[in-house]
Design a protein around this motif. Structure first.
Motif, PDB file in Angstrom:
ATOM      1  N   LEU A  82      46.534  40.068  34.131  1.00  0.00           N
ATOM      2  CA  LEU A  82      46.789  40.399  35.524  1.00  0.00           C
ATOM      3  C   LEU A  82      46.600  39.136  36.354  1.00  0.00           C
ATOM      4  O   LEU A  82      45.566  38.477  36.257  1.00  0.00           O
ATOM      5  N   VAL A  83      47.587  38.819  37.177  1.00  0.00           N
ATOM      6  CA  VAL A  83      47.547  37.606  37.988  1.00  0.00           C
ATOM      7  C   VAL A  83      47.295  38.001  39.441  1.00  0.00           C
ATOM      8  O   VAL A  83      47.989  38.861  39.989  1.00  0.00           O
ATOM      9  N   THR A  84      46.285  37.352  40.041  1.00  0.00           N
ATOM     10  CA  THR A  84      45.915  37.651  41.424  1.00  0.00           C
ATOM     11  C   THR A  84      46.289  36.476  42.327  1.00  0.00           C
ATOM     12  O   THR A  84      46.645  35.406  41.853  1.00  0.00           O
ATOM     13  N   ASP A  85      46.134  36.688  43.632  1.00  0.00           N
ATOM     14  CA  ASP A  85      46.473  35.635  44.588  1.00  0.00           C
ATOM     15  C   ASP A  85      45.306  34.692  44.876  1.00  0.00           C
ATOM     16  O   ASP A  85      45.474  33.705  45.578  1.00  0.00           O
ATOM     17  N   GLY A  86      44.120  34.980  44.343  1.00  0.00           N
ATOM     18  CA  GLY A  86      42.980  34.099  44.594  1.00  0.00           C
ATOM     19  C   GLY A  86      41.743  34.541  43.833  1.00  0.00           C
ATOM     20  O   GLY A  86      41.744  35.570  43.146  1.00  0.00           O
ATOM     21  N   MET A  87      40.685  33.756  43.959  1.00  0.00           N
ATOM     22  CA  MET A  87      39.451  34.023  43.237  1.00  0.00           C
ATOM     23  C   MET A  87      38.757  35.306  43.710  1.00  0.00           C
ATOM     24  O   MET A  87      38.211  36.050  42.904  1.00  0.00           O
ATOM     25  N   ALA A  88      38.766  35.568  45.009  1.00  0.00           N
ATOM     26  CA  ALA A  88      38.103  36.767  45.528  1.00  0.00           C
ATOM     27  C   ALA A  88      38.778  38.032  45.006  1.00  0.00           C
ATOM     28  O   ALA A  88      38.105  38.968  44.556  1.00  0.00           O
ATOM     29  N   SER A  89      40.105  38.052  45.025  1.00  0.00           N
ATOM     30  CA  SER A  89      40.808  39.233  44.522  1.00  0.00           C
ATOM     31  C   SER A  89      40.653  39.350  43.003  1.00  0.00           C
ATOM     32  O   SER A  89      40.664  40.450  42.459  1.00  0.00           O
ATOM     33  N   ARG A  90      40.481  38.229  42.331  1.00  0.00           N
ATOM     34  CA  ARG A  90      40.229  38.250  40.889  1.00  0.00           C
ATOM     35  C   ARG A  90      38.931  38.994  40.602  1.00  0.00           C
ATOM     36  O   ARG A  90      38.880  39.873  39.745  1.00  0.00           O
ATOM     37  N   LYS A  91      37.860  38.637  41.327  1.00  0.00           N
ATOM     38  CA  LYS A  91      36.564  39.300  41.100  1.00  0.00           C
ATOM     39  C   LYS A  91      36.652  40.793  41.405  1.00  0.00           C
ATOM     40  O   LYS A  91      36.132  41.610  40.649  1.00  0.00           O
ATOM     41  N   THR A  92      37.313  41.131  42.489  1.00  0.00           N
ATOM     42  CA  THR A  92      37.447  42.542  42.853  1.00  0.00           C
ATOM     43  C   THR A  92      38.163  43.320  41.754  1.00  0.00           C
ATOM     44  O   THR A  92      37.729  44.413  41.361  1.00  0.00           O
ATOM     45  N   LEU A  93      39.229  42.766  41.230  1.00  0.00           N
ATOM     46  CA  LEU A  93      39.992  43.440  40.182  1.00  0.00           C
ATOM     47  C   LEU A  93      39.183  43.523  38.880  1.00  0.00           C
ATOM     48  O   LEU A  93      39.222  44.539  38.191  1.00  0.00           O
ATOM     49  N   MET A  94      38.434  42.478  38.558  1.00  0.00           N
ATOM     50  CA  MET A  94      37.593  42.512  37.363  1.00  0.00           C
ATOM     51  C   MET A  94      36.556  43.637  37.470  1.00  0.00           C
ATOM     52  O   MET A  94      36.308  44.355  36.508  1.00  0.00           O
ATOM     53  N   VAL A  95      35.964  43.785  38.645  1.00  0.00           N
ATOM     54  CA  VAL A  95      34.983  44.855  38.858  1.00  0.00           C
ATOM     55  C   VAL A  95      35.661  46.216  38.727  1.00  0.00           C
ATOM     56  O   VAL A  95      35.156  47.120  38.059  1.00  0.00           O
ATOM     57  N   ASP A  96      36.823  46.369  39.337  1.00  0.00           N
ATOM     58  CA  ASP A  96      37.547  47.638  39.290  1.00  0.00           C
ATOM     59  C   ASP A  96      37.952  48.031  37.875  1.00  0.00           C
ATOM     60  O   ASP A  96      37.942  49.212  37.526  1.00  0.00           O
ATOM     61  N   LYS A  97      38.311  47.069  37.051  1.00  0.00           N
ATOM     62  CA  LYS A  97      38.821  47.328  35.704  1.00  0.00           C
ATOM     63  C   LYS A  97      37.716  47.468  34.650  1.00  0.00           C
ATOM     64  O   LYS A  97      38.004  47.750  33.492  1.00  0.00           O
TER      65      LYS A  97
END
Length: 181
Positions: A82-97
Motif C-alpha cells: 500500500l502506497v501512501t502520500d506521506g509518513m503520517a498517513s503511513r503510520k495511520t494505515l499501519m495502525v489501522d491494518k
C-alpha cells in the motif's frame, strides 16, 4: 490469525545479527500463521523481516510512502503493498491494518512508530497489544529513562504498563498472542 505490525530499522549498514533477528522474527510470525505488516521497505531489518516471513510461507503487507517508492526501496515482493502520500498517513494505515505491534531494535523511525502507537493507546484510541523486544538489553537505557518519567509523574504508571517487554521474539509473540484472544 492476526496481522502483526513490526517496527524495526531500515538502515543498510547494520550488523548481521540484527538482520538475522529480523529474518527470524518474520519466519516465526509466519510459522504461527500471522500476517507481517511492515513499513514496506526492502532494505535493512525491514527487508530481512519480510524475506524471512515469505521464506517460511507467510503473508506480508507493506505500507510505504510514495517518496520511498521513488527512492527504489519498496518491497515489491510484498503480497500487498500500500502506497501512501506521506509518513503520517503511513503510520495511520499501519495502525489501522494491524491487530498488534512488535518493536525490534531500531533508530528514530522505529521509535517514532513505537511512540505513536503507544501514545494513542494511552489515550484509549486503540487497545491493541504492544511488545518491545529488548534483545541483549538494546532498549534498557530507554526503559530506565521511561521509568524515571513515571516516577516523576510525566507518565502514568498505567501508561507505562501498556508496553509489554520481552527479551526474545518467541516470548514477545507469546505475550502478544495471549492478549489477542
Amino acid at each position: 490469525m492476526a496481522a502483526i505490525c513490526v517496527f524495526c530499522a531500515s538502515s543498510r549498514t547494520l550488523e548481521r545479527r540484527w538482520l538475522e533477528l529480523a529474518a527470524e522474527t518474520g519466519a516465526e510470525l509466519a510459522r504461527r500463521g500471522h500476517t507481517v505488516v511492515s513499513g514496506g521497505g526492502c532494505v535493512g531489518m525491514m527487508g530481512a523481516l519480510a524475506d524471512g516471513a515469505r521464506a517460511a510461507g507467510g503473508r506480508t503487507l507493506g505500507v510505504i510512502p510514495q517518496a520511498l517508492v521513488d527512492l527504489e526501496v519498496a518491497d515489491l515482493a510484498s503480497d500487498e503493498l500500500l502506497v501512501t502520500d506521506g509518513m503520517a498517513s503511513r503510520k495511520t494505515l499501519m495502525v489501522d491494518k494491524s491487530d498488534a505491534f512488535l518493536t525490534l531494535p531500531g533508530g528514530l523511525g522505529t521509535l517514532d512508530e513505537l511512540f505513536e502507537v503507544w501514545t494513542t493507546a494511552t489515550l484509549a484510541l486503540h487497545a491493541k497489544p504492544m511488545v518491545l523486544v529488548d534483545t541483549d538489553g538494546f532498549y534498557r537505557p530507554l526503559l530506565d529513562w521511561l521509568a524515571t518519567l513515571a516516577e516523576q509523574t510525566f507518565l502514568k504508571p498505567a501508561g507505562l504498563d501498556l508496553l509489554l517487554i520481552a527479551d526474545t521474539v518467541p516470548a514477545a509473540l507469546d505475550l502478544l498472542e495471549s492478549r489477542l484472544t
